[in-house]
Write a protein that holds these residues in place. Structure first.
Motif, short mmCIF file in Angstrom:
data_model
loop_
_atom_site.label_atom_id
_atom_site.label_comp_id
_atom_site.label_asym_id
_atom_site.label_seq_id
_atom_site.Cartn_x
_atom_site.Cartn_y
_atom_site.Cartn_z
N VAL A 77 40.84 41.02 45.50
CA VAL A 77 41.21 41.57 44.20
C VAL A 77 40.74 43.02 44.04
O VAL A 77 41.47 43.87 43.51
CB VAL A 77 40.64 40.70 43.05
CG1 VAL A 77 40.88 41.36 41.69
CG2 VAL A 77 41.27 39.32 43.09
N ILE A 78 39.54 43.34 44.52
CA ILE A 78 38.98 44.68 44.32
C ILE A 78 39.84 45.74 45.01
O ILE A 78 40.22 46.75 44.40
CB ILE A 78 37.52 44.73 44.83
CG1 ILE A 78 36.62 43.88 43.93
CG2 ILE A 78 37.02 46.17 44.88
CD1 ILE A 78 35.20 43.74 44.44
N GLU A 81 43.38 46.02 43.40
CA GLU A 81 43.36 46.78 42.15
C GLU A 81 43.29 48.27 42.41
O GLU A 81 43.92 49.07 41.70
CB GLU A 81 42.17 46.35 41.29
CG GLU A 81 42.15 47.05 39.92
CD GLU A 81 40.98 46.66 39.06
OE1 GLU A 81 41.00 46.99 37.86
OE2 GLU A 81 40.02 46.03 39.57
N ARG A 85 45.93 51.09 40.88
CA ARG A 85 45.48 52.19 40.02
C ARG A 85 45.66 53.56 40.65
O ARG A 85 45.36 54.58 40.04
CB ARG A 85 44.00 51.99 39.65
CG ARG A 85 43.69 50.65 38.99
CD ARG A 85 44.32 50.50 37.63
NE ARG A 85 44.06 49.17 37.06
CZ ARG A 85 44.97 48.28 36.77
NH1 ARG A 85 46.26 48.54 37.02
NH2 ARG A 85 44.65 47.11 36.25
N TYR A 107 42.72 33.12 39.70
CA TYR A 107 41.95 34.11 38.94
C TYR A 107 42.77 34.72 37.81
O TYR A 107 44.00 34.82 37.89
CB TYR A 107 41.50 35.25 39.87
CG TYR A 107 40.72 34.79 41.08
CD1 TYR A 107 39.44 34.26 40.95
CD2 TYR A 107 41.27 34.91 42.36
CE1 TYR A 107 38.72 33.85 42.07
CE2 TYR A 107 40.55 34.50 43.48
CZ TYR A 107 39.28 33.97 43.32
OH TYR A 107 38.59 33.57 44.42
N ARG A 108 42.04 35.18 36.79
CA ARG A 108 42.63 36.04 35.77
C ARG A 108 42.51 37.46 36.31
O ARG A 108 41.44 38.07 36.30
CB ARG A 108 41.88 35.89 34.44
CG ARG A 108 41.96 34.48 33.87
CD ARG A 108 41.31 34.37 32.51
NE ARG A 108 41.26 33.00 32.05
CZ ARG A 108 42.27 32.35 31.49
NH1 ARG A 108 43.42 32.98 31.29
NH2 ARG A 108 42.13 31.09 31.10
N LEU A 109 43.62 37.98 36.79
CA LEU A 109 43.61 39.22 37.55
C LEU A 109 43.63 40.47 36.65
O LEU A 109 44.21 40.44 35.57
CB LEU A 109 44.81 39.26 38.50
CG LEU A 109 44.86 38.13 39.53
CD1 LEU A 109 46.20 38.14 40.25
CD2 LEU A 109 43.71 38.26 40.53
N PRO A 110 43.04 41.57 37.13
CA PRO A 110 43.06 42.82 36.36
C PRO A 110 44.34 43.62 36.56
O PRO A 110 44.40 44.80 36.25
CB PRO A 110 41.84 43.58 36.90
CG PRO A 110 41.75 43.12 38.33
CD PRO A 110 42.17 41.67 38.32
N PHE A 111 45.35 43.00 37.12
CA PHE A 111 46.65 43.64 37.35
C PHE A 111 47.71 42.55 37.32
O PHE A 111 47.41 41.36 37.41
CB PHE A 111 46.69 44.39 38.68
CG PHE A 111 46.19 43.58 39.85
CD1 PHE A 111 46.98 42.60 40.45
CD2 PHE A 111 44.92 43.78 40.36
CE1 PHE A 111 46.53 41.84 41.51
CE2 PHE A 111 44.44 43.01 41.43
CZ PHE A 111 45.25 42.05 42.00
N ASP A 112 48.96 42.95 37.19
CA ASP A 112 50.08 42.02 37.25
C ASP A 112 50.58 41.97 38.70
O ASP A 112 50.93 42.99 39.29
CB ASP A 112 51.20 42.46 36.32
CG ASP A 112 52.33 41.44 36.26
OD1 ASP A 112 53.15 41.42 37.19
OD2 ASP A 112 52.37 40.67 35.28
N THR A 113 50.61 40.77 39.26
CA THR A 113 50.94 40.58 40.67
C THR A 113 52.29 41.19 41.04
O THR A 113 52.45 41.74 42.14
CB THR A 113 50.94 39.08 41.02
OG1 THR A 113 49.65 38.54 40.71
CG2 THR A 113 51.25 38.85 42.49
N ASP A 116 52.89 45.53 38.82
CA ASP A 116 52.06 46.70 39.10
C ASP A 116 52.15 47.20 40.53
O ASP A 116 51.35 48.06 40.92
CB ASP A 116 50.59 46.38 38.77
CG ASP A 116 50.35 46.24 37.27
OD1 ASP A 116 51.21 46.72 36.49
OD2 ASP A 116 49.34 45.65 36.88
#
Length: 322
Positions: A77-78, A81, A85, A107-113, A116
């Motif tokens: 994920v890191i 992301e 970004r 997971y609740r991801l910090p981006f849209d699969t 994004d």
């Protein structure tokens, strides 16, 4: 000096064209500096090896360095992301795995699969192998299903991602129940598997192959669309028992969303050419990975289908994003 209204109007009309021409020149010049590939996993895995193998032919084609940067953490994920970004200019790419769509189930991801990212092309596909201890009775998928129906409590080792969900999907499609035993990785699971303290595992071919070759484990079936080149005598689950069943790990090149069309087209063309480099092809064969390349639209449709398949399997098993 004075500017007439007519001159000002002409300049304003010309300005959009000049801007467009400037953008076209900038895109045509791509790449004018290094293009980095972020691998959101630790060094040494198939994704990392693929990125480093592609680096040389791409650097030659583009006349620019193509450094590979490992940004591991949180199951990819890191680093993923970081790709999302980054500026959408073609100078930051990512090489991700099947974990990209699968992570949305966990997971609740910090981006849209989907939204994004720009999907450039698939790179590889690597089947899993359904393996078991020599002492475990079933030798075929059909025998496994029959055994599990008669002997409740058959266990499977799972490490996360598709290795966790493949046996769930198999159980759902065959009407059996399998009990999940979690492990941090294949290295931790193998001793218990070889000792028959856990019954089966859907593992990656490269991880399980040494134990299969030594005789410590047996291969019941593989999970690709075709037989594995490293296990040519082992049938696939689809051909032996369950038509249409497929569960593979795979890689793909991604970029930030809204990548300019000319840059995307060049990336797709050049990366697909690099994937046919003899060194790239031969090294992947030793890993049990098949080279795959496709168009951006085909890649997007494939990722969407994978996301729906594994998401449905996770929900049916009661797995909720955390």
């Amino acid at each position: 000096m004075s500017i007439t209204r007519r001159g000002l109007g002409a300049a304003s009309l010309a300005l959009p064209g000049l801007i467009a021409a400037g953008r076209a020149r900038a895109q045509a010049a791509w790449p004018s500096r290094a293009v980095r590939i972020i691998v959101p996993y630790t060094p040494g895995g198939v994704s990392d090896i693929t990125a480093r193998l592609l680096s040389d032919p791409l650097a030659t084609a583009w006349g620019q360095p193509v450094p590979v940067e490992n940004r591991a953490g949180a199951d990819g994920v890191i680093g993923t992301e970081a790709v999302a970004r980054s500026p959408a200019d073609g100078y930051t790419l990512g090489l991700v795995s099947v974990g990209h769509p699968v992570n949305a189930a966990f997971y609740r991801l910090p981006f849209d699969t989907m939204r994004d990212f720009t999907f450039v092309t698939q790179t590889t596909s690597t089947p899993l192998v359904l393996c078991a201890p020599r002492a475990f009775a079933p030798n075929t998928p059909a025998e496994l299903v029959d055994y599990a129906k008669r002997n409740p409590g058959v266990t499977f080792a799972g490490t996360g991602g598709v290795v966790r969900l493949a046996p769930v999907l198999f159980a759902q499609r065959t009407g059996i129940t399998l009990e999940y035993v979690p492990y941090r990785g294949s290295t931790q699971a193998h001793p218990d598997l070889m000792a028959n303290r856990v019954n089966i595992m859907f593992d990656t071919v490269p991880a399980a192959l040494p134990h299969i070759q030594s005789g410590a484990l047996k291969a019941i079936a593989t999970t690709g669309a075709r037989r594995s080149a490293q296990l040519p005598d082992v049938p696939t689950i689809g051909e032996a028992f369950l038509p249409g069943f497929e569960a593979s790990t795979w890689g793909m090149i991604i970029a930030p969303a809204n990548l300019p069309a000319p840059v995307l087209a060049k990336l797709n063309t050049d990366i697909r050419a690099a994937l046919q480099n003899a060194t790239v092809v031969d090294r992947h064969k030793t890993l049990g990975a098949e080279i795959v390349s496709n168009s951006p639209d085909e890649m997007r449709a494939f990722v969407q289908a994978e996301m729906e398949k594994w998401g449905a399997a996770a929900r049916a098993a009661g797995i909720q994003p955390q």
